[in-house]
Design an enzyme around this catalytic site. Structure first.
Site, mmCIF file in Angstrom:
data_model
loop_
_atom_site.group_PDB
_atom_site.id
_atom_site.type_symbol
_atom_site.label_atom_id
_atom_site.label_comp_id
_atom_site.label_asym_id
_atom_site.label_seq_id
_atom_site.Cartn_x
_atom_site.Cartn_y
_atom_site.Cartn_z
ATOM 1 C CG PHE A 52 5.853 5.288 -8.536
ATOM 2 C CD1 PHE A 52 6.786 4.817 -9.442
ATOM 3 C CD2 PHE A 52 6.135 5.196 -7.174
ATOM 4 C CE1 PHE A 52 7.985 4.261 -9.007
ATOM 5 C CE2 PHE A 52 7.329 4.649 -6.733
ATOM 6 C CZ PHE A 52 8.255 4.177 -7.642
ATOM 7 C CG HIS A 53 3.748 -1.122 -9.464
ATOM 8 N ND1 HIS A 53 4.729 -1.733 -8.712
ATOM 9 C CD2 HIS A 53 2.727 -2.014 -9.517
ATOM 10 C CE1 HIS A 53 4.322 -2.923 -8.323
ATOM 11 N NE2 HIS A 53 3.101 -3.128 -8.803
ATOM 12 C CB SER A 54 7.922 1.261 -5.727
ATOM 13 O OG SER A 54 7.468 0.315 -4.783
ATOM 14 C CB ALA A 60 9.587 0.811 -10.765
#
Length: 950
Positions: free
Chosen positions: A805-807, A786
């Protein structure tokens, strides 16, 4: 002056005066403008967009000659006077250097005339009048300076003093370009105080050296008298020129023979070389489009779709193992090459599946045709070398085309006339080029070379081809790919896509050129060692160190290509080209699986192992070198055949030189201005958005960056986070969507963690300067890595931290929990106002949401009452929120745009109390364009209108 007895000349003077007048008047133009400018407008002409006096204390050439009256007029008057002597100087140089059966003097003279005209262009069209045309004329002038300088050096008469001065001044001129560009980047990109003054000194030095180089003609023109009578006969072409002496001493040096090309210039041969290279370009255009049209299917199915099997299409040269098929193909090569051009028509096929099958057929035909053609020429080294070189330069031209078109190839099947495609033009040019390139060759190509008595392993040769094809495609098919590998964020500490993409192209071209000139070196273990060191540096290091390694690898790869292919054709096509493309296909899958491990069988084994890929690639190429050392050592090719092959390749190398000038021009024209303005600066407003862009392929498999650009512009986003944005892999086309959007909208861009960091990508675009940025790989022990970007922006003088942010995915709850704790910690650590633009995979108020919105992080939801969210969230702290909107995705991607409006310098309130739009200042409102039905499928949705806050 009294008439002369030998011709009754009424008036005559020595031609050297032409050079002196040209020199004096040209210097008067520049130095006169400098004296007047410093006297009248000193503080104004040393001022630039970042600094003024006393940080900057010496003016640049452009600010001196083009910005103000009367210095601009002084310059224009004297430069106009210079034009007469200038045209005379170029003409006299032609008369001095012309010789029977040589077109080079005419070419150099024509270059000098065009260069003079472009000088008039940037002189009389100033940057104030028309910045674009001023730049076009300026870069054209610099581009034509290179062949003019080299041409004058090659044609210099045997005057030792003049030759010495020319060499010294040419070296100073081109040597000055390097520090000048360095300090310009320090000023423009890094905003270093005083850098522009140092740049200005180098810029003025460039002018002095340029004029002085032409002043040297005064030493040569002493043999001329006007009314023009040649008193010594130097213009008859009987005397040896400098290049003739060099050629006699270096008869076996291909570098010298190519650089000092003599004899009549056969324009049909030049046209043939151009057609051959275009043929190679269209092959690479089709091959590089296969991955991106395949990618559409697993992308939308979120897993294996079955269409991925078509990645094996290039392995069809294995069919050449059937004698009847091989004979049929070799006898009908032209028609098979023409059939491969159907890939250029694939853009007419609207349905994605049918388009994929069209491209797949074209790739099968192209790979088979090129393999068969090389195999058919295995006994004609000259023609084989020419075809390999054309194929290699075709890759370089493909990279240049993408460099010019913001990493999209303009003839790909995912582009059309609406999103930057030149498909119709491409089809017409392809048909003409391939038809000419594949016509029967009337030359012998050199003496027939008998069957080699010694051969290396055919399987090792095939392994080498697999490694070669993969390296060329994965790292060299776009000039920005290796740059994205070594990018680590702001401040800039390494190369950037523009202008340094041109340096990657230069390294590739140097390798292609020297691969023909020095095949013995590139076939050695020494050269392989240098390539392996480059691969290691690129893989293990960032910034300039990693980039230098990438340049070494690019140089070696292009140089070793003729060695490996020339060796492979001496074996059967199945075990070399068929097997080689099969290995290439496996490497393509390997290179995808290191990041797509969650979706493929056995993926976890390859997880995050780009280092394995690089090691395997170099071992494959090493296997090919091992075989080639045996095979090529058994080749007793006669020197006459080698010489003829190199002579035929000369025209291809001349095209290669032109391509370098083209790449340099593109780099100059695309260089970002770094002078960006937010949409509503008067309100101290920052509009921030988050968008998951699905790898820039829309619902119908078209490249979507132009439609994305329109939506971002019309929504007036000053800052936008893009997720699923890393396209620098074969399967995604080795693209970079952020380049087009950032350049067109005037935004700084942080690409985020590069492709060697094994994420699906996160990018940040900002109208505000990015002071500093850090790339994070958040905890992901089970699922996908991530990515996150932590960037500090200068927002109207206030430092604001923005997180993109990309979880992880829903299937990996422990990953997502660890990631939420990690992000909460780094957001809570910042003492500055902060905004999170994110993809969280959680419901509002539940689970990990309470880690992101917590006392530790200090972050607040942009509106906690918006219950209908799962993925995208905007959070903030210590900055005033004034608006929030959700905009439908249209047909661009599978995720909406969320946007928030924030104001710096006003009291912060975390109340969710809303106010009506008429209570909000017009400059703080969301655009009305998206109300109701909206535009192009984009509209305010969920709550059908923006929300505003007091």
């Amino acid at each position: 002056m009294a008439p002369r007895k030998d011709g009754d000349v009424v008036f005559s003077f020595n031609a050297s005066y032409i050079s002196w007048v040209h020199t004096i008047v040209a210097y008067a133009a520049f130095l006169g403008a400098l004296v007047v400018g410093v006297s009248l407008h000193y503080h104004k002409i040393v001022q630039n967009e970042h600094y003024g006096y006393p940080d900057e204390w010496f003016p640049s050439v452009s600010s001196t000659i083009g910005d103000r009256y009367p210095e601009r007029s002084v310059f224009m008057v004297f430069i106009a006077i210079t034009s007469g002597p200038r045209f005379a100087l170029v003409t006299l140089w032609y008369f001095l250097t012309r010789r029977p059966n040589s077109n080079l003097p005419a070419i150099v003279a024509a270059t000098g005339l065009v260069r003079t005209l472009t000088c008039g262009g940037w002189t009389y069209v100033t940057s104030t009048d028309d910045h674009n045309w001023h730049d076009i004329f300026m870069i054209s002038y610099l581009v034509f300076t290179l062949p003019w300088t080299l041409g004058c050096l090659a044609l210099s008469p045997p005057n030792a003093k003049a030759v010495k001065y020319r060499k010294a001044l040419a070296s100073l001129f081109f040597g000055t370009l390097v520090p000048m560009i360095y300090f310009f980047i320090q000023h423009k990109v890094h905003k270093v105080a005083g850098a522009y003054t140092i740049y200005a000194f180098f810029e003025w030095a460039l002018i002095l050296f340029d004029v002085a180089f032409d002043a040297v003609t005064a030493l040569d023109f002493q043999t001329f008298e006007l009314v023009v009578k040649d008193v010594n006969g130097a213009s008859r072409g009987d005397n040896k020129l400098l290049k003739d002496s060099i050629k006699e001493k270096e008869r076996d040096n291909f570098l010298i023979q190519t650089a000092t090309f003599d004899g009549p210039y056969y324009w049909p041969a030049m046209l043939d070389a151009t057609a051959d290279i275009l043929h190679g370009f269209f092959f690479w255009s089709t091959l590089t489009s296969l991955g991106v049209v395949i990618w559409y299917f697993p992308l939308w199915s979120m897993g294996l779709s079955g269409y991925e099997g078509l990645v094996m299409c290039p392995a069809t040269p294995a069919l050449l193992g059937i004698p009847a098929v091989r004979s049929l193909v070799i006898k009908n090569l032209r028609w098979l090459h023409m059939a491969s051009m159907v890939g250029l028509l694939a853009w007419l096929v609207k349905e994605p599946t049918a388009r994929l099958f069209t491209v797949s057929f074209a790739v099968m035909a192209g790979c088979t045709a090129w393999s068969a053609e090389w195999y058919a020429e295995r006994r004609n080294p000259a023609r084989l070398q020419k075809k390999i070189l054309a194929w290699s330069i075709g890759l370089i031209l493909s990279s240049i085309a993408k460099f010019a078109n913001h990493t999209n190839n303009p003839v790909w099947p995912i582009v059309n006339s609406e999103n930057g495609g030149w498909n119709k033009t491409g089809v017409v040019v392809a048909i003409l080029a391939v038809w000419r390139s594949t016509r029967p060759d009337t030359t012998s190509g050199g003496e027939y070379v008998p069957l080699h008595s010694k051969k290396g392993s055919s399987l090792l040769a095939g392994l080498g081809l697999g490694g070669l094809f993969f390296t060329m495609h994965s790292l060299l098919s776009d000039s920005s790919t290796m740059i994205s590998w070594v990018w680590e964020g702001f401040p800039v500490r390494g190369p950037i896509a523009v202008p340094h993409g041109a340096i990657v192209i230069l390294a590739m071209s140097a390798g292609a050129f020297l691969g023909v000139a020095l095949p013995g070196f590139f076939g050695s273990w020494t050269a392989f060692g240098l390539g392996a060191v480059g691969a290691a540096l690129l893989t293990c290091y960032s910034h300039w160190t990693g980039f230098y390694g990438g340049l070494m690898l690019a140089f070696y790869t292009m140089g070793v290509a003729p060695v490996l292919i020339s060796s492979a054709v001496q074996h059967g096509p199945v075990s070399t080209f068929g097997f080689g493309y099969f290995i290439y296909n496996l490497m393509v899958l390997f290179h995808c699986w290191v990041v797509a491990y969650a979706f493929v069988p056995g993926g976890p084994f390859f997880r995050e192992h780009t280092d394995w890929i690089m090691i395997t690639t170099m071992l494959l190429i090493g296997a090919g070198v091992f075989s080639a050392l045996t095979t090529n050592s058994g080749s007793q090719t006669r020197s006459k055949s080698k010489s003829r092959g190199r002579q035929q390749s000369t025209y291809h190398l001349h095209v290669l030189l032109v391509l370098q000038l083209l790449a340099a021009s593109i780099a100059y024209l695309r260089f970002p201005p770094y002078a960006y303005t937010p949409y509503h600066a008067e309100e101290k407003l920052m509009t921030a958005g988050i968008w998951t862009v699905h790898f820039s392929l829309d619902n119908d498999d078209w490249s979507s960056e132009r439609r994305m650009r329109d939506a971002i512009k019309e929504l007036e986003l000053d800052v936008v986070g893009l997720l699923e944005s890393d396209l620098q892999r074969i399967i995604m086309g080795n693209r970079d969507t952020t380049q087009y959007i950032a350049e067109d909208l005037g935004m700084y861009v942080d690409y985020g963690p590069g492709p060697n960091k094994h994420t699906w990508g996160a990018a940040l675009l900002s109208k505000f300067p990015i002071v500093n940025s850090t790339h994070h790989l958040t905890p992901s022990p089970v699922g996908e890595l991530a990515p996150a970007i932590e960037a500090t922006l200068d927002v109207y003088g206030t430092l604001v931290d923005v997180f993109v942010f990309h979880s992880g995915q829903e299937e990996d709850p422990e990953d997502r929990r660890l990631q939420s704790e990690y992000m909460s910690e780094i957001m809570g650590a910042t003492p500055r106002p902060a905004i999170l633009l994110s993809y969280l995979v959680t419901k509002p108020g539940e689970g990990n949401y309470n880690n992101y919105v917590s006392e530790q992080s200090g972050m607040h939801d942009i509106d906690r009452r918006d219950w209908d969210r799962w993925c995208e969230y905007i959070l903030y702290k210590d900055i005033k929120r004034v608006g929030y909107a959700r905009v439908s995705r249209g047909t661009i991607t599978d995720t909406e745009i969320q946007a928030g409006k924030f104001v710096v310098g006003e009291p912060v309130s975390y109340s969710d109390e809303r106010v009506s739009e008429d209570q909000v200042a017009p400059g703080r409102r969301f655009p009305a364009l998206f109300r109701g039905e909206g535009v192009r499928g984009h509209r305010y949705h969920v709550f059908d209108e923006p929300w505003y806050y007091a």
